[in-house]
Design a protein around this motif. Structure first.
Motif, PDB file in Angstrom:
ATOM      1  N   UNK A 181     -13.150  27.172  16.518  1.00 14.99           N
ATOM      2  CA  UNK A 181     -13.916  27.511  17.721  1.00 14.99           C
ATOM      3  C   UNK A 181     -14.481  28.925  17.634  1.00 14.99           C
ATOM      4  N   UNK A 182     -13.707  29.824  17.065  1.00 15.66           N
ATOM      5  CA  UNK A 182     -14.197  31.202  16.916  1.00 15.66           C
ATOM      6  C   UNK A 182     -15.449  31.220  16.049  1.00 15.66           C
ATOM      7  N   UNK A 183     -15.358  30.450  14.995  1.00 11.67           N
ATOM      8  CA  UNK A 183     -16.525  30.341  14.120  1.00 11.67           C
ATOM      9  C   UNK A 183     -17.713  29.769  14.905  1.00 11.67           C
ATOM     10  N   UNK A 184     -17.411  28.745  15.680  1.00 12.01           N
ATOM     11  CA  UNK A 184     -18.456  28.139  16.499  1.00 12.01           C
ATOM     12  C   UNK A 184     -19.091  29.153  17.452  1.00 12.01           C
ATOM     13  N   UNK A 185     -18.266  29.964  17.996  1.00 13.04           N
ATOM     14  CA  UNK A 185     -18.799  30.959  18.926  1.00 13.04           C
ATOM     15  C   UNK A 185     -19.735  31.918  18.194  1.00 13.04           C
ATOM     16  N   UNK A 186     -19.336  32.317  16.998  1.00 12.41           N
ATOM     17  CA  UNK A 186     -20.204  33.213  16.218  1.00 12.41           C
ATOM     18  C   UNK A 186     -21.557  32.575  15.974  1.00 12.41           C
ATOM     19  N   UNK A 187     -21.526  31.276  15.799  1.00 12.97           N
ATOM     20  CA  UNK A 187     -22.783  30.575  15.539  1.00 12.97           C
ATOM     21  C   UNK A 187     -23.540  30.297  16.835  1.00 12.97           C
ATOM     22  N   UNK A 188     -23.021  30.783  17.925  1.00 12.73           N
ATOM     23  CA  UNK A 188     -23.770  30.677  19.168  1.00 12.73           C
ATOM     24  C   UNK A 188     -23.376  29.509  20.051  1.00 12.73           C
ATOM     25  N   UNK A 208      -5.395  26.262  30.539  1.00 14.52           N
ATOM     26  CA  UNK A 208      -6.190  25.330  29.735  1.00 14.52           C
ATOM     27  C   UNK A 208      -6.967  24.364  30.629  1.00 14.52           C
ATOM     28  N   UNK A 209      -6.263  23.881  31.633  1.00 17.45           N
ATOM     29  CA  UNK A 209      -6.904  22.979  32.591  1.00 17.45           C
ATOM     30  C   UNK A 209      -8.114  23.664  33.251  1.00 17.45           C
ATOM     31  N   UNK A 210      -7.893  24.842  33.713  1.00 16.53           N
ATOM     32  CA  UNK A 210      -8.966  25.560  34.391  1.00 16.53           C
ATOM     33  C   UNK A 210     -10.107  25.867  33.423  1.00 16.53           C
ATOM     34  N   UNK A 211      -9.760  26.212  32.225  1.00 20.68           N
ATOM     35  CA  UNK A 211     -10.794  26.568  31.256  1.00 20.68           C
ATOM     36  C   UNK A 211     -11.627  25.349  30.882  1.00 20.68           C
ATOM     37  N   UNK A 212     -10.933  24.243  30.713  1.00 23.37           N
ATOM     38  CA  UNK A 212     -11.654  23.006  30.420  1.00 23.37           C
ATOM     39  C   UNK A 212     -12.536  22.624  31.591  1.00 23.37           C
ATOM     40  N   UNK A 213     -11.986  22.777  32.757  1.00 26.00           N
ATOM     41  CA  UNK A 213     -12.739  22.468  33.976  1.00 26.00           C
ATOM     42  C   UNK A 213     -13.985  23.350  34.063  1.00 26.00           C
ATOM     43  N   UNK A 214     -13.776  24.612  33.760  1.00 23.23           N
ATOM     44  CA  UNK A 214     -14.866  25.567  33.799  1.00 23.23           C
ATOM     45  C   UNK A 214     -15.993  25.152  32.843  1.00 23.23           C
ATOM     46  N   UNK A 215     -15.569  24.680  31.669  1.00 19.17           N
ATOM     47  CA  UNK A 215     -16.578  24.305  30.672  1.00 19.17           C
ATOM     48  C   UNK A 215     -17.541  23.269  31.241  1.00 19.17           C
ATOM     49  N   UNK A 216     -16.997  22.414  32.096  1.00 18.46           N
ATOM     50  CA  UNK A 216     -17.825  21.370  32.685  1.00 18.46           C
ATOM     51  C   UNK A 216     -18.637  21.901  33.872  1.00 18.46           C
ATOM     52  N   UNK A 261      -7.550  29.123  25.434  1.00 16.52           N
ATOM     53  CA  UNK A 261      -7.263  28.028  26.357  1.00 16.52           C
ATOM     54  C   UNK A 261      -8.228  26.871  26.193  1.00 16.52           C
ATOM     55  N   UNK A 262      -9.427  27.196  25.728  1.00 17.12           N
ATOM     56  CA  UNK A 262     -10.346  26.100  25.414  1.00 17.12           C
ATOM     57  C   UNK A 262      -9.769  25.260  24.267  1.00 17.12           C
ATOM     58  N   UNK A 263      -9.092  25.952  23.380  1.00 14.73           N
ATOM     59  CA  UNK A 263      -8.439  25.222  22.295  1.00 14.73           C
ATOM     60  C   UNK A 263      -7.467  24.182  22.862  1.00 14.73           C
ATOM     61  N   UNK A 264      -6.600  24.648  23.743  1.00 14.94           N
ATOM     62  CA  UNK A 264      -5.655  23.715  24.352  1.00 14.94           C
ATOM     63  C   UNK A 264      -6.392  22.637  25.136  1.00 14.94           C
ATOM     64  N   UNK A 265      -7.435  23.033  25.792  1.00 12.59           N
ATOM     65  CA  UNK A 265      -8.186  22.050  26.577  1.00 12.59           C
ATOM     66  C   UNK A 265      -8.765  20.968  25.662  1.00 12.59           C
TER      67      UNK A 265
END
Lengths: 201, 201, 201, 201
Positions: free
Chosen positions: A138-145, B183-191, A155-159
């Motif tokens: 994901x970090x790599x992905x972020x670098x790529x925009x 994680x839940x909140x972060x995933x939720x946020x992504x949406x 936490x996105x990872x866990x999500x």
DNA sequence: TATGAATGAGTGTTCATTCAT
DNA sequence: GATGAATGAACACTCATTCAT
């Protein structure tokens, strides 16, 4: 089964693990009997106990080794130089091919882990490993925009892990696999949506 | 247990369901015994069979009624006139309060559903109901400017359900509740990330 | 089996103990199965577990209660106002009648006790009790002029117990009961022989 | 295990018997496994079956050979030209040294014999042999003025054997070895009390 | 209605014995 | 001779379900 060779014992274990994995996945850990496993292998019940001290130990070993296949699929699909969404789709398809539309052992494992702290520890360890790999992806992905800057990657990872596990649950509750695939991709997209800035680059 | 009154039978059923829900959640459906349930109620084993034909029927009935509590929490927190992220946090907290950090029956249910098509149908029905409600919530959200227009709401709905279910799985594997919440909140946020902010980058 | 009565449970236990005693005695504790015991009672295996938690517990309980019958015979035959040798003969006959020429559980018990300290403690306790009673009997005997003054009563007591137990061993090894009886009486006589002085009284 | 030599087979048997004797004594015949015996020898389970047709045969052979050690101790201590009581003490001490305070196989043997007539016959034979030797020892003792003339030597012989066996039972039930020794000596004394002293009282 | 004793099919596990190598 | 993997018949124990009271 031939024998005598030194690797034999290890191979036998592997065979048993594979059979048990399948049987436990089909019938459920608690309902499946050691006899079921033995029969699937065309072997006597007693033979299993030459390689595993108990049904529980067999199950735990599965919990330890099962993730290997998962890991392999995970690592082989999510590579930096590819379109993330494409990776996600391939991941889904490979998982489907590997496990069929049955969710296999997942819920058996989660369910047991809910009541068994020792097992929980085992799972935590392997999950931490995925999480680390996934996070660097994901970090790599972020670098790529990709991936919105407001999201916390840890936490996105866990999500993301949760999303995948959750996709299995909705399949288990009867959602058609094709819909589940779309849901997975759509959730994945929500995380990886290219911000407009990306387009301007 | 008192008796005679006509509603009594229904009340007794409810009591048994509550006790069974708890016991099955703690020990797991297959490991829990009917005696465990009876003891939790201070009632004889035989009494359970006056209200439910079998352990399995009792479990199925739980699968049918259990979602009521969930539904209540779901509907009471996700209301249109609130900040979505706030709703999501409240949802998590209410769920936690209701079920503790144990995932309760979820995996038991998923696990059984994996091997039991009849049960799967029951679950599908209630899930479709949630999905519909959730989807109209999301549609409303989109009108208010949340939720990226590139996402398909129908599948984002499933993704959201999956995300929640998945959050339970990662708690089951030992992730601290606090991390799971993030994680839940972060995933939720992504949406739900507001696209306006997005576009301005 | 009728039921409901409160003493019923105790009676059922007693019945099981009696059956188990017999079965264990006949086949040996390790060879006898719980099913054997159940069948002897015309009862299902499961029923036994309503009264005893395990085969081992059942056996231990026998070790605790078995001596009661022995005690009864012991106390009822060795009374002060009788000719000792006559008591000894009666004791032998009553024991024979009670247990048949099979040594019953004795060796099972000794054998298990050899490998089980907890059981050993149980046995020690009841044996100490016999020993005390027997010793006061011997003291009385000495006052009446039996038993040579050079013998230490405490150890003669143990010797007498040993003699009895040993009589069982020689029956077990195939000595005819009648010979064993004579051996018992002869050994007993050795201890109780009236010294000449006695005759002069 | 080396091999080729012709006496080898006999030696191997002896080694197995010794190991089995020890293992059966420690764990009990029924609880001990053939694997236990094999491991004690550092040999494969299958090897045992090259020398003994079955566990039972192995046990029976022990029952046949075991008494040899006993016989040796018996014959070497009870010699005519010694003080009987001194012999008895030495016998006890030698037995203790040989078998430790564990009663070894005795009860295993008696217990099995109780349910196995064939075994009983084997034991009877060796016991008759002891009995004969012991009886001539007693006859000699009588000539030397020990042993009350009112006692029947044939049955006193059995009583003496019983006394010894019984001494083992009371050790098995937890009596301290030192007390058991005293009991043995006291019982022995009762039989061997010099009548001259006696008569003078 | 409610009880709880009883059932009996079933399950994990053990172990004496066999046999291909 | 020796090995040890494999067998399969047991066996202790469990538990959903029944039913006499």
């Amino acid at each position: 089964m031939p024998r005598v060779v030194p690797e034999y014992k290890e191979e036998a274990r592997t065979r048993i693990l594979a059979a048990a994995n399948q049987v436990f996945g089909e019938k459920g850990y608690r309902q499946a009997t050691m006899d079921d496993v033995a029969k699937k292998l065309g072997v006597s019940k007693g033979a299993l106990y030459l390689y595993f001290a108990s049904k529980e130990e067999l199950f735990e070993e599965i919990c330890r080794t099962e993730p290997l296949a998962f890991k392999e699929i995970l690592y082989s699909t999510f590579r930096e130089n590819r379109e993330p969404l494409e990776s996600a789709g391939e991941f889904f398809d490979k998982m489907l091919k590997r496990y069929g539309s049955s969710s296999g052992l997942s819920f058996e494992i989660f369910s047991e882990a809910s009541h068994n702290p020792a097992l929980r520890r085992v799972l935590k360890k392997t999950q931490d490993e995925y999480a680390a790999t996934l996070m660097s992806y994901l970090e790599e992905g972020r670098k790529r925009g990709f991936i919105n800057r407001e999201l916390d990657l840890r936490f996105i990872t866990y999500a993301l892990i949760a999303l995948w596990n959750g996709i299995e649950t909705i399949v288990a509750t009867g959602l058609p696999v094709e819909d589940a695939r779309r849901a997975w991709l759509e959730g994945f997209k929500a995380i990886f949506l290219q911000p407009p800035t990306h387009k301007r680059n």
